[in-house]
Scaffold this motif. Sequence first.
Motif, mmCIF file in Angstrom:
data_model
loop_
_atom_site.group_PDB
_atom_site.id
_atom_site.type_symbol
_atom_site.label_atom_id
_atom_site.label_comp_id
_atom_site.label_asym_id
_atom_site.label_seq_id
_atom_site.Cartn_x
_atom_site.Cartn_y
_atom_site.Cartn_z
ATOM 1 N N GLU A 1 -0.131 -7.362 4.266
ATOM 2 C CA GLU A 1 -0.286 -6.039 3.641
ATOM 3 C C GLU A 1 0.821 -5.140 4.188
ATOM 4 O O GLU A 1 0.881 -4.882 5.394
ATOM 5 C CB GLU A 1 -1.666 -5.448 3.961
ATOM 6 C CG GLU A 1 -1.837 -4.030 3.419
ATOM 7 C CD GLU A 1 -3.261 -3.498 3.578
ATOM 8 O OE1 GLU A 1 -4.149 -3.967 2.844
ATOM 9 O OE2 GLU A 1 -3.489 -2.632 4.452
ATOM 10 N N ALA B 1 2.536 -1.498 4.188
ATOM 11 C CA ALA B 1 2.260 -0.104 3.833
ATOM 12 C C ALA B 1 3.508 0.740 4.019
ATOM 13 O O ALA B 1 4.211 0.600 5.028
ATOM 14 C CB ALA B 1 1.125 0.444 4.702
ATOM 15 N N ARG C 1 0.858 -1.201 0.000
ATOM 16 C CA ARG C 1 0.000 0.000 0.000
ATOM 17 C C ARG C 1 0.884 1.237 0.000
ATOM 18 O O ARG C 1 1.832 1.334 0.796
ATOM 19 C CB ARG C 1 -0.905 0.018 1.246
ATOM 20 C CG ARG C 1 -1.881 -1.150 1.344
ATOM 21 C CD ARG C 1 -3.025 -1.031 0.356
ATOM 22 N NE ARG C 1 -3.727 0.238 0.460
ATOM 23 C CZ ARG C 1 -4.763 0.461 1.283
ATOM 24 N NH1 ARG C 1 -5.227 -0.486 2.063
ATOM 25 N NH2 ARG C 1 -5.345 1.649 1.324
ATOM 26 N N LEU C 2 0.574 2.169 -0.875
ATOM 27 C CA LEU C 2 1.352 3.411 -0.968
ATOM 28 C C LEU C 2 0.416 4.604 -0.789
ATOM 29 O O LEU C 2 -0.751 4.548 -1.188
ATOM 30 C CB LEU C 2 2.046 3.499 -2.331
ATOM 31 C CG LEU C 2 3.064 2.394 -2.626
ATOM 32 C CD1 LEU C 2 3.566 2.510 -4.063
ATOM 33 C CD2 LEU C 2 4.235 2.459 -1.649
ATOM 34 N N PHE C 3 0.958 5.681 -0.221
ATOM 35 C CA PHE C 3 0.122 6.838 0.096
ATOM 36 C C PHE C 3 0.777 8.136 -0.355
ATOM 37 O O PHE C 3 1.997 8.219 -0.474
ATOM 38 C CB PHE C 3 -0.148 6.893 1.604
ATOM 39 C CG PHE C 3 -0.931 5.704 2.082
ATOM 40 C CD1 PHE C 3 -2.317 5.704 2.025
ATOM 41 C CD2 PHE C 3 -0.275 4.564 2.521
ATOM 42 C CE1 PHE C 3 -3.038 4.590 2.431
ATOM 43 C CE2 PHE C 3 -0.992 3.446 2.917
ATOM 44 C CZ PHE C 3 -2.380 3.458 2.873
#
Lengths: 168, 168, 81, 81
Positions: free
Chosen positions: C71, C73, C6-8
Amino acid sequence: MLLPFAITADPLDVAGLLTLAQDRHAAQAARDDVEGPGAVILFVGAVRGRHQGQEVEALTYEAYEPLAVASFERIAREAADRLPGVVLCLHHRVGTLGVGVASIAIVAVSAHRAEAYAASRFAIERVKQIAPVWKREVLRDGASWVEGATVHPDDAAPLDEAWSRAWR
Amino acid sequence: MLLPFAITADPLDVAGLLTLAQDRHAAQAARDDVEGPGAVILFVGAVRGRHQGQEVEALTYEAYEPLAVASFERIAREAADRLPGVVLCLHHRVGTLGVGVASIAIVAVSAHRAEAYAASRFAIERVKQIAPVWKREVLRDGASWVEGATVHPDDAAPLDEAWSRAWR
Amino acid sequence: MAVTVRLFARLKEIAGADELPRDLGTATTVGDVWQSLAAEWPDLAPYAASLSCAVNAQYARMHTAVSDGDEIAFLPPVSGG
Amino acid sequence: MAVTVRLFARLKEIAGADELPRDLGTATTVGDVWQSLAAEWPDLAPYAASLSCAVNAQYARMHTAVSDGDEIAFLPPVSGG
Protein backbone atom coordinates in the motif's frame (compact mmCIF):
# COMPACT_ATOMS: atom_id res chain seq x y z
CA MET A 1 -22.83 27.84 39.63
CA LEU A 2 -19.16 27.43 38.84
CA LEU A 3 -17.03 30.52 39.43
CA PRO A 4 -13.83 31.24 37.49
CA PHE A 5 -11.75 31.63 40.68
CA ALA A 6 -12.41 29.55 43.75
CA ILE A 7 -11.17 27.71 46.81
CA THR A 8 -13.23 24.59 47.30
CA ALA A 9 -13.44 21.64 49.67
CA ASP A 10 -15.19 19.57 46.99
CA PRO A 11 -13.51 17.54 44.24
CA LEU A 12 -12.36 19.85 41.43
CA ASP A 13 -14.85 20.05 38.57
CA VAL A 14 -12.31 19.88 35.76
CA ALA A 15 -14.85 19.33 32.98
CA GLY A 16 -16.94 22.25 34.21
CA LEU A 17 -13.90 24.50 34.44
CA LEU A 18 -12.86 23.63 30.87
CA THR A 19 -16.30 24.57 29.58
CA LEU A 20 -16.48 27.73 31.68
CA ALA A 21 -13.11 29.02 30.50
CA GLN A 22 -13.82 28.29 26.84
CA ASP A 23 -17.25 29.95 27.10
CA ARG A 24 -15.75 33.02 28.75
CA HIS A 25 -13.14 33.32 26.02
CA ALA A 26 -15.79 32.95 23.31
CA ALA A 27 -18.00 35.62 24.90
CA GLN A 28 -15.09 38.03 25.33
CA ALA A 29 -13.90 37.43 21.76
CA ALA A 30 -17.39 38.04 20.38
CA ARG A 31 -17.65 41.27 22.37
CA ASP A 32 -14.23 42.47 21.19
CA ASP A 33 -14.70 41.13 17.64
CA VAL A 34 -11.49 39.09 17.74
CA GLU A 35 -10.60 35.42 17.19
CA GLY A 36 -12.34 33.01 19.55
CA PRO A 37 -10.93 30.07 21.54
CA GLY A 38 -8.54 27.88 19.56
CA ALA A 39 -6.24 26.52 22.28
CA VAL A 40 -7.25 25.29 25.72
CA ILE A 41 -4.64 24.21 28.28
CA LEU A 42 -5.58 22.52 31.51
CA PHE A 43 -3.02 22.13 34.25
CA VAL A 44 -3.84 19.74 37.06
CA GLY A 45 -1.60 19.32 40.06
CA ALA A 46 -2.05 15.96 41.79
CA VAL A 47 -0.85 14.65 45.13
CA ARG A 48 2.31 12.60 44.62
CA GLY A 49 2.94 9.56 46.80
CA ARG A 50 6.59 10.39 47.19
CA HIS A 51 8.42 13.62 47.81
CA GLN A 52 12.19 13.91 48.10
CA GLY A 53 12.49 10.25 48.99
CA GLN A 54 9.74 10.21 51.61
CA GLU A 55 6.47 8.31 51.31
CA VAL A 56 3.60 10.78 51.46
CA GLU A 57 0.24 9.38 52.60
CA ALA A 58 -1.76 12.55 51.98
CA LEU A 59 -1.51 16.32 51.75
CA THR A 60 -3.68 18.67 53.76
CA TYR A 61 -4.28 22.02 52.08
CA GLU A 62 -5.39 25.16 53.87
CA ALA A 63 -6.12 28.58 52.35
CA TYR A 64 -6.97 32.11 53.35
CA GLU A 65 -9.95 32.00 51.06
CA PRO A 66 -10.81 35.64 50.28
CA LEU A 67 -7.17 36.58 49.66
CA ALA A 68 -6.54 33.39 47.68
CA VAL A 69 -9.46 34.12 45.36
CA ALA A 70 -8.25 37.72 45.00
CA SER A 71 -4.76 36.43 44.16
CA PHE A 72 -6.22 34.18 41.44
CA GLU A 73 -8.06 37.19 39.99
CA ARG A 74 -4.84 39.16 40.11
CA ILE A 75 -2.90 36.40 38.35
CA ALA A 76 -5.51 36.31 35.58
CA ARG A 77 -5.22 40.09 35.15
CA GLU A 78 -1.42 39.93 35.10
CA ALA A 79 -1.59 37.25 32.39
CA ALA A 80 -4.09 39.18 30.27
CA ASP A 81 -2.05 42.38 30.57
CA ARG A 82 0.88 40.66 28.89
CA LEU A 83 -1.08 38.24 26.69
CA PRO A 84 -4.14 40.14 25.47
CA GLY A 85 -7.29 38.07 25.18
CA VAL A 86 -6.06 35.18 27.31
CA VAL A 87 -8.68 33.87 29.74
CA LEU A 88 -7.72 32.01 32.94
CA CYS A 89 -9.82 30.08 35.44
CA LEU A 90 -8.24 28.76 38.66
CA HIS A 91 -9.62 26.46 41.35
CA HIS A 92 -7.65 25.19 44.35
CA ARG A 93 -8.95 22.48 46.61
CA VAL A 94 -8.52 22.44 50.39
CA GLY A 95 -8.74 19.63 52.91
CA THR A 96 -6.90 16.33 53.15
CA LEU A 97 -6.25 14.76 49.75
CA GLY A 98 -4.96 11.26 49.10
CA VAL A 99 -2.34 10.24 46.55
CA GLY A 100 -3.43 10.90 42.97
CA VAL A 101 -6.13 13.40 43.91
CA ALA A 102 -6.15 16.78 42.13
CA SER A 103 -5.33 19.78 44.32
CA ILE A 104 -5.36 22.52 41.69
CA ALA A 105 -6.85 23.00 38.24
CA ILE A 106 -5.95 25.90 35.97
CA VAL A 107 -7.50 26.42 32.54
CA ALA A 108 -5.93 28.87 30.08
CA VAL A 109 -7.73 29.69 26.84
CA SER A 110 -6.45 31.69 23.92
CA ALA A 111 -6.92 31.95 20.18
CA HIS A 112 -3.47 30.44 19.62
CA ARG A 113 -1.47 27.88 21.53
CA ALA A 114 1.69 29.80 22.36
CA GLU A 115 -0.22 32.31 24.49
CA ALA A 116 -2.28 29.59 26.18
CA TYR A 117 0.82 27.62 27.19
CA ALA A 118 2.49 30.78 28.47
CA ALA A 119 -0.54 31.86 30.50
CA SER A 120 -0.94 28.39 31.99
CA ARG A 121 2.68 28.11 33.06
CA PHE A 122 2.73 31.69 34.33
CA ALA A 123 -0.37 31.03 36.40
CA ILE A 124 0.97 27.99 38.22
CA GLU A 125 4.35 29.65 38.88
CA ARG A 126 2.55 32.70 40.23
CA VAL A 127 0.15 30.64 42.38
CA LYS A 128 3.17 29.08 44.03
CA GLN A 129 4.57 32.56 44.70
CA ILE A 130 1.63 34.59 45.94
CA ALA A 131 -1.49 32.50 46.63
CA PRO A 132 -2.08 32.15 50.39
CA VAL A 133 -2.38 28.38 50.35
CA TRP A 134 -0.37 25.96 52.44
CA LYS A 135 0.20 22.24 52.30
CA ARG A 136 0.94 19.90 55.14
CA GLU A 137 2.60 16.61 54.32
CA VAL A 138 1.17 13.63 56.12
CA LEU A 139 3.95 11.03 56.35
CA ARG A 140 3.83 7.65 58.00
CA ASP A 141 5.38 9.01 61.18
CA GLY A 142 4.13 12.54 61.52
CA ALA A 143 3.16 15.56 59.51
CA SER A 144 4.68 18.94 58.76
CA TRP A 145 3.79 22.14 56.97
CA VAL A 146 5.66 22.84 53.76
CA GLU A 147 7.01 26.38 53.62
CA GLY A 148 7.84 27.68 50.18
CA ALA A 149 7.85 31.23 48.87
CA THR A 150 7.67 34.58 50.63
CA VAL A 151 6.67 37.02 47.95
CA HIS A 152 4.77 40.26 47.99
CA PRO A 153 2.61 40.41 44.86
CA ASP A 154 3.87 43.92 44.05
CA ASP A 155 7.53 42.84 43.97
CA ALA A 156 8.85 42.96 40.41
CA ALA A 157 11.56 40.30 40.58
CA PRO A 158 9.34 37.26 41.27
CA LEU A 159 6.87 38.44 38.64
CA ASP A 160 9.71 38.55 36.11
CA GLU A 161 10.87 35.13 37.28
CA ALA A 162 7.39 33.66 36.68
CA TRP A 163 7.29 35.15 33.17
CA SER A 164 10.80 33.90 32.42
CA ARG A 165 9.60 30.34 33.01
CA ALA A 166 6.49 30.83 30.90
CA TRP A 167 7.31 32.93 27.91
CA ARG A 168 10.24 33.85 25.72
CA MET B 1 -11.86 0.71 25.78
CA LEU B 2 -9.97 3.96 25.43
CA LEU B 3 -6.60 3.66 23.70
CA PRO B 4 -3.70 6.05 24.37
CA PHE B 5 -3.30 6.92 20.68
CA ALA B 6 -6.26 7.17 18.36
CA ILE B 7 -8.00 8.73 15.39
CA THR B 8 -11.70 8.93 16.09
CA ALA B 9 -14.88 10.17 14.44
CA ASP B 10 -16.57 10.48 17.83
CA PRO B 11 -16.37 13.46 20.19
CA LEU B 12 -13.08 13.41 22.07
CA ASP B 13 -13.35 11.80 25.50
CA VAL B 14 -11.24 14.35 27.35
CA ALA B 15 -12.13 13.15 30.84
CA GLY B 16 -11.35 9.55 29.87
CA LEU B 17 -8.04 10.54 28.35
CA LEU B 18 -7.02 12.45 31.49
CA THR B 19 -7.73 9.40 33.63
CA LEU B 20 -6.03 7.02 31.21
CA ALA B 21 -2.84 9.07 31.04
CA GLN B 22 -2.63 9.54 34.79
CA ASP B 23 -3.25 5.82 35.37
CA ARG B 24 -0.56 4.88 32.86
CA HIS B 25 1.94 7.18 34.54
CA ALA B 26 1.07 5.78 37.97
CA ALA B 27 1.49 2.18 36.74
CA GLN B 28 4.79 2.95 35.03
CA ALA B 29 6.09 4.82 38.09
CA ALA B 30 5.13 1.95 40.40
CA ARG B 31 6.88 -0.53 38.09
CA ASP B 32 10.03 1.63 37.91
CA ASP B 33 9.86 2.63 41.60
CA VAL B 34 9.95 6.35 40.82
CA GLU B 35 7.73 9.33 41.63
CA GLY B 36 4.15 9.05 40.37
CA PRO B 37 1.98 11.59 38.54
CA GLY B 38 2.19 15.10 39.97
CA ALA B 39 1.48 17.28 36.94
CA VAL B 40 -1.10 16.67 34.25
CA ILE B 41 -1.36 18.95 31.19
CA LEU B 42 -4.21 18.70 28.75
CA PHE B 43 -4.00 20.50 25.44
CA VAL B 44 -7.21 20.84 23.46
CA GLY B 45 -7.29 22.37 20.01
CA ALA B 46 -10.71 23.74 19.09
CA VAL B 47 -12.16 24.95 15.80
CA ARG B 48 -11.91 28.75 15.59
CA GLY B 49 -14.65 30.68 13.84
CA ARG B 50 -12.18 33.00 12.20
CA HIS B 51 -8.86 32.39 10.51
CA GLN B 52 -6.69 35.10 8.97
CA GLY B 53 -9.69 37.40 8.64
CA GLN B 54 -12.03 34.85 7.10
CA GLU B 55 -15.15 33.50 8.75
CA VAL B 56 -14.81 29.73 9.13
CA GLU B 57 -18.05 27.76 9.35
CA ALA B 58 -16.46 24.39 10.02
CA LEU B 59 -13.30 22.35 9.57
CA THR B 60 -13.28 18.92 7.99
CA TYR B 61 -10.46 16.70 9.20
CA GLU B 62 -9.15 13.65 7.38
CA ALA B 63 -6.37 11.29 8.47
CA TYR B 64 -4.39 8.33 7.23
CA GLU B 65 -5.34 6.44 10.35
CA PRO B 66 -2.71 3.70 10.76
CA LEU B 67 0.17 6.08 10.02
CA ALA B 68 -1.36 8.80 12.19
CA VAL B 69 -1.62 6.45 15.15
CA ALA B 70 1.96 5.29 14.52
CA SER B 71 3.09 8.93 14.42
CA PHE B 72 1.41 9.60 17.79
CA GLU B 73 3.24 6.59 19.24
CA ARG B 74 6.47 7.88 17.76
CA ILE B 75 5.92 11.35 19.26
CA ALA B 76 5.32 9.80 22.69
CA ARG B 77 8.57 7.83 22.38
CA GLU B 78 10.50 10.91 21.26
CA ALA B 79 9.18 12.82 24.27
CA ALA B 80 10.01 10.05 26.74
CA ASP B 81 13.51 9.67 25.29
CA ARG B 82 14.27 13.26 26.22
CA LEU B 83 12.03 13.56 29.29
CA PRO B 84 12.26 10.20 31.09
CA GLY B 85 9.05 9.04 32.69
CA VAL B 86 6.77 11.40 30.78
CA VAL B 87 3.56 9.74 29.55
CA LEU B 88 1.61 11.08 26.56
CA CYS B 89 -1.81 10.20 25.20
CA LEU B 90 -3.03 11.71 21.90
CA HIS B 91 -6.42 11.57 20.20
CA HIS B 92 -7.30 13.40 16.99
CA ARG B 93 -10.83 13.66 15.73
CA VAL B 94 -11.84 13.41 12.06
CA GLY B 95 -14.97 14.52 10.21
CA THR B 96 -16.63 17.92 9.95
CA LEU B 97 -16.43 19.92 13.17
CA GLY B 98 -18.28 23.13 13.94
CA VAL B 99 -16.85 26.20 15.66
CA GLY B 100 -15.78 25.54 19.25
CA VAL B 101 -15.57 21.77 18.83
CA ALA B 102 -12.37 20.00 19.94
CA SER B 103 -10.29 18.48 17.15
CA ILE B 104 -7.32 17.23 19.17
CA ALA B 105 -6.64 16.33 22.79
CA ILE B 106 -3.18 15.65 24.16
CA VAL B 107 -2.51 14.69 27.76
CA ALA B 108 1.02 14.85 29.17
CA VAL B 109 1.73 13.47 32.63
CA SER B 110 4.91 13.74 34.64
CA ALA B 111 6.04 13.81 38.24
CA HIS B 112 6.89 17.52 37.90
CA ARG B 113 5.34 20.31 35.89
CA ALA B 114 8.29 21.50 33.81
CA GLU B 115 8.53 18.15 32.03
CA ALA B 116 4.77 17.89 31.54
CA TYR B 117 4.57 21.35 29.93
CA ALA B 118 7.53 20.55 27.69
CA ALA B 119 6.12 17.20 26.59
CA SER B 120 2.71 18.73 25.87
CA ARG B 121 4.09 21.56 23.77
CA PHE B 122 6.52 19.24 21.99
CA ALA B 123 3.69 16.86 21.14
CA ILE B 124 1.44 19.46 19.51
CA GLU B 125 4.34 20.99 17.56
CA ARG B 126 5.33 17.54 16.38
CA VAL B 127 1.77 16.53 15.46
CA LYS B 128 1.63 19.58 13.21
CA GLN B 129 4.89 18.47 11.58
CA ILE B 130 4.51 14.75 11.03
CA ALA B 131 0.99 13.45 11.71
CA PRO B 132 -0.79 12.60 8.45
CA VAL B 133 -3.90 14.65 9.20
CA TRP B 134 -5.38 17.33 6.98
CA LYS B 135 -7.93 20.04 7.56
CA ARG B 136 -10.28 21.56 5.03
CA GLU B 137 -11.69 24.97 5.81
CA VAL B 138 -15.36 25.36 5.07
CA LEU B 139 -15.99 29.06 4.41
CA ARG B 140 -19.23 30.73 3.44
CA ASP B 141 -18.32 30.62 -0.24
CA GLY B 142 -16.35 27.48 -0.76
CA ALA B 143 -13.87 25.20 0.95
CA SER B 144 -10.17 24.47 0.61
CA TRP B 145 -7.58 22.17 2.05
CA VAL B 146 -5.00 23.71 4.35
CA GLU B 147 -1.46 22.66 3.47
CA GLY B 148 1.09 23.07 6.20
CA ALA B 149 4.28 21.18 6.85
CA THR B 150 6.25 18.74 4.72
CA VAL B 151 8.47 16.93 7.15
CA HIS B 152 9.98 13.47 7.18
CA PRO B 153 9.94 12.19 10.77
CA ASP B 154 13.60 11.20 10.56
CA ASP B 155 14.76 14.72 9.65
CA ALA B 156 16.69 16.25 12.54
CA ALA B 157 16.01 19.95 11.95
CA PRO B 158 12.23 19.94 12.50
CA LEU B 159 12.65 17.71 15.56
CA ASP B 160 15.08 20.28 16.99
CA GLU B 161 12.64 23.05 16.10
CA ALA B 162 9.83 21.32 17.99
CA TRP B 163 12.05 20.92 21.07
CA SER B 164 13.19 24.53 20.85
CA ARG B 165 9.58 25.63 21.26
CA ALA B 166 8.96 23.24 24.13
CA TRP B 167 12.00 23.11 26.35
CA ARG B 168 14.97 25.22 27.31
CA MET C 1 3.27 -5.91 -10.02
CA ALA C 2 0.05 -4.76 -8.32
CA VAL C 3 -0.03 -2.14 -5.57
CA THR C 4 -2.71 -0.04 -3.91
CA VAL C 5 -2.27 3.71 -3.97
CA ARG C 6 -3.80 5.83 -1.19
CA LEU C 7 -4.38 9.54 -1.75
CA PHE C 8 -5.44 12.18 0.75
CA ALA C 9 -6.87 15.69 0.95
CA ARG C 10 -6.24 17.69 -2.23
CA LEU C 11 -4.51 14.78 -3.97
CA LYS C 12 -7.63 12.69 -3.52
CA GLU C 13 -9.74 15.47 -5.01
CA ILE C 14 -7.48 15.78 -8.05
CA ALA C 15 -7.50 12.06 -8.79
CA GLY C 16 -11.15 11.69 -7.82
CA ALA C 17 -10.39 8.64 -5.66
CA ASP C 18 -8.85 7.90 -2.29
CA GLU C 19 -7.75 4.41 -3.26
CA LEU C 20 -6.42 3.28 -6.65
CA PRO C 21 -5.29 -0.21 -7.63
CA ARG C 22 -2.28 0.15 -9.93
CA ASP C 23 -0.53 -2.42 -12.04
CA LEU C 24 2.96 -1.10 -12.38
CA GLY C 25 4.88 -3.33 -14.75
CA THR C 26 8.49 -2.23 -14.26
CA ALA C 27 8.01 0.24 -11.41
CA THR C 28 10.46 -0.39 -8.61
CA THR C 29 10.32 2.65 -6.32
CA VAL C 30 7.74 4.89 -4.72
CA GLY C 31 8.93 7.62 -7.07
CA ASP C 32 8.06 5.46 -10.08
CA VAL C 33 4.54 5.01 -8.75
CA TRP C 34 4.24 8.76 -8.31
CA GLN C 35 5.45 9.38 -11.90
CA SER C 36 2.74 7.12 -13.25
CA LEU C 37 0.09 9.02 -11.29
CA ALA C 38 1.40 12.43 -12.35
CA ALA C 39 1.35 11.27 -15.96
CA GLU C 40 -2.30 10.38 -15.65
CA TRP C 41 -3.34 13.45 -13.57
CA PRO C 42 -1.05 16.36 -14.51
CA ASP C 43 -2.51 18.51 -11.69
CA LEU C 44 -0.74 16.19 -9.26
CA ALA C 45 2.70 17.08 -10.65
CA PRO C 46 3.22 20.35 -8.70
CA TYR C 47 2.95 18.35 -5.45
CA ALA C 48 6.22 16.53 -6.21
CA ALA C 49 8.18 19.15 -4.27
CA SER C 50 6.07 19.04 -1.12
CA LEU C 51 5.09 15.40 -0.97
CA SER C 52 5.58 12.83 1.74
CA CYS C 53 5.04 9.15 1.18
CA ALA C 54 4.50 5.93 3.09
CA VAL C 55 4.70 2.25 2.27
CA ASN C 56 2.40 -0.04 4.22
CA ALA C 57 1.63 2.73 6.71
CA GLN C 58 5.27 3.50 7.44
CA TYR C 59 6.93 6.74 6.38
CA ALA C 60 9.14 6.12 3.34
CA ARG C 61 11.23 8.07 0.83
CA MET C 62 10.68 8.42 -2.91
CA HIS C 63 13.59 6.03 -3.52
CA THR C 64 12.09 3.33 -1.30
CA ALA C 65 11.54 0.09 -3.20
CA VAL C 66 8.03 -1.27 -3.56
CA SER C 67 6.86 -4.87 -3.65
CA ASP C 68 3.82 -6.63 -4.99
CA GLY C 69 0.80 -6.03 -2.75
CA ASP C 70 2.20 -2.91 -1.04
CA GLU C 71 0.00 0.00 0.00
CA ILE C 72 1.66 3.21 -1.24
CA ALA C 73 0.35 6.44 0.30
CA PHE C 74 1.05 9.94 -1.01
CA LEU C 75 0.64 12.69 1.53
CA PRO C 76 0.33 16.40 0.75
CA PRO C 77 1.65 18.83 3.38
CA VAL C 78 -0.08 17.99 6.65
CA SER C 79 -2.29 20.36 8.63
CA GLY C 80 -3.56 18.53 11.69
CA GLY C 81 -4.05 19.88 15.18
CA MET D 1 -8.55 49.48 69.30
CA ALA D 2 -9.91 46.00 68.55
CA VAL D 3 -8.75 43.93 65.59
CA THR D 4 -9.07 40.30 64.58
CA VAL D 5 -5.88 38.38 63.87
CA ARG D 6 -5.94 35.45 61.44
CA LEU D 7 -3.18 32.86 61.55
CA PHE D 8 -2.46 30.03 59.13
CA ALA D 9 -0.56 26.77 58.82
CA ARG D 10 2.37 26.57 61.27
CA LEU D 11 1.56 29.97 62.82
CA LYS D 12 -1.88 28.71 63.72
CA GLU D 13 -0.37 25.63 65.35
CA ILE D 14 2.05 27.71 67.40
CA ALA D 15 -0.63 30.05 68.72
CA GLY D 16 -3.20 27.27 69.02
CA ALA D 17 -5.85 29.33 67.26
CA ASP D 18 -6.68 30.44 63.74
CA GLU D 19 -8.50 33.57 64.86
CA LEU D 20 -7.59 35.84 67.77
CA PRO D 21 -9.43 38.97 68.90
CA ARG D 22 -6.79 41.50 70.03
CA ASP D 23 -7.19 44.75 71.87
CA LEU D 24 -4.18 46.75 70.86
CA GLY D 25 -4.18 49.99 72.79
CA THR D 26 -1.55 52.06 71.01
CA ALA D 27 -0.78 49.71 68.11
CA THR D 28 -0.83 51.56 64.81
CA THR D 29 0.78 49.25 62.23
CA VAL D 30 0.63 45.60 61.21
CA GLY D 31 4.16 45.29 62.58
CA ASP D 32 2.95 46.41 66.01
CA VAL D 33 0.29 43.71 65.96
CA TRP D 34 2.93 41.14 65.05
CA GLN D 35 5.19 42.30 67.91
CA SER D 36 2.38 41.77 70.39
CA LEU D 37 1.85 38.23 69.12
CA ALA D 38 5.56 37.39 69.13
CA ALA D 39 5.76 38.64 72.71
CA GLU D 40 3.00 36.24 73.73
CA TRP D 41 4.18 33.26 71.62
CA PRO D 42 7.99 33.45 71.31
CA ASP D 43 7.99 30.55 68.80
CA LEU D 44 6.38 32.92 66.32
CA ALA D 45 9.35 35.31 66.39
CA PRO D 46 11.56 33.41 63.87
CA TYR D 47 8.84 33.88 61.24
CA ALA D 48 9.38 37.65 61.18
CA ALA D 49 11.88 37.31 58.35
CA SER D 50 9.67 35.21 56.09
CA LEU D 51 6.26 36.62 56.86
CA SER D 52 3.65 38.11 54.58
CA CYS D 53 0.65 39.99 55.86
CA ALA D 54 -2.76 41.18 54.78
CA VAL D 55 -5.28 43.69 56.06
CA ASN D 56 -8.92 42.96 55.34
CA ALA D 57 -7.96 40.28 52.81
CA GLN D 58 -5.62 42.52 50.84
CA TYR D 59 -1.88 42.06 50.79
CA ALA D 60 -0.20 44.64 53.01
CA ARG D 61 3.23 45.52 54.41
CA MET D 62 4.40 45.49 58.01
CA HIS D 63 4.29 49.30 58.05
CA THR D 64 0.65 49.38 56.87
CA ALA D 65 -1.58 51.25 59.35
CA VAL D 66 -4.39 49.36 61.03
CA SER D 67 -7.82 50.63 62.05
CA ASP D 68 -10.40 49.52 64.54
CA GLY D 69 -12.26 46.44 63.31
CA ASP D 70 -9.59 45.37 60.79
CA GLU D 71 -8.82 41.74 60.04
CA ILE D 72 -5.05 41.32 60.17
CA ALA D 73 -3.69 38.10 58.62
CA PHE D 74 -0.17 36.74 59.06
CA LEU D 75 0.97 34.35 56.36
CA PRO D 76 3.93 32.01 56.61
CA PRO D 77 5.71 31.15 53.34
CA VAL D 78 3.08 29.77 50.98
CA SER D 79 3.14 26.29 49.44
CA GLY D 80 0.05 25.91 47.27
CA GLY D 81 -0.28 24.14 43.96
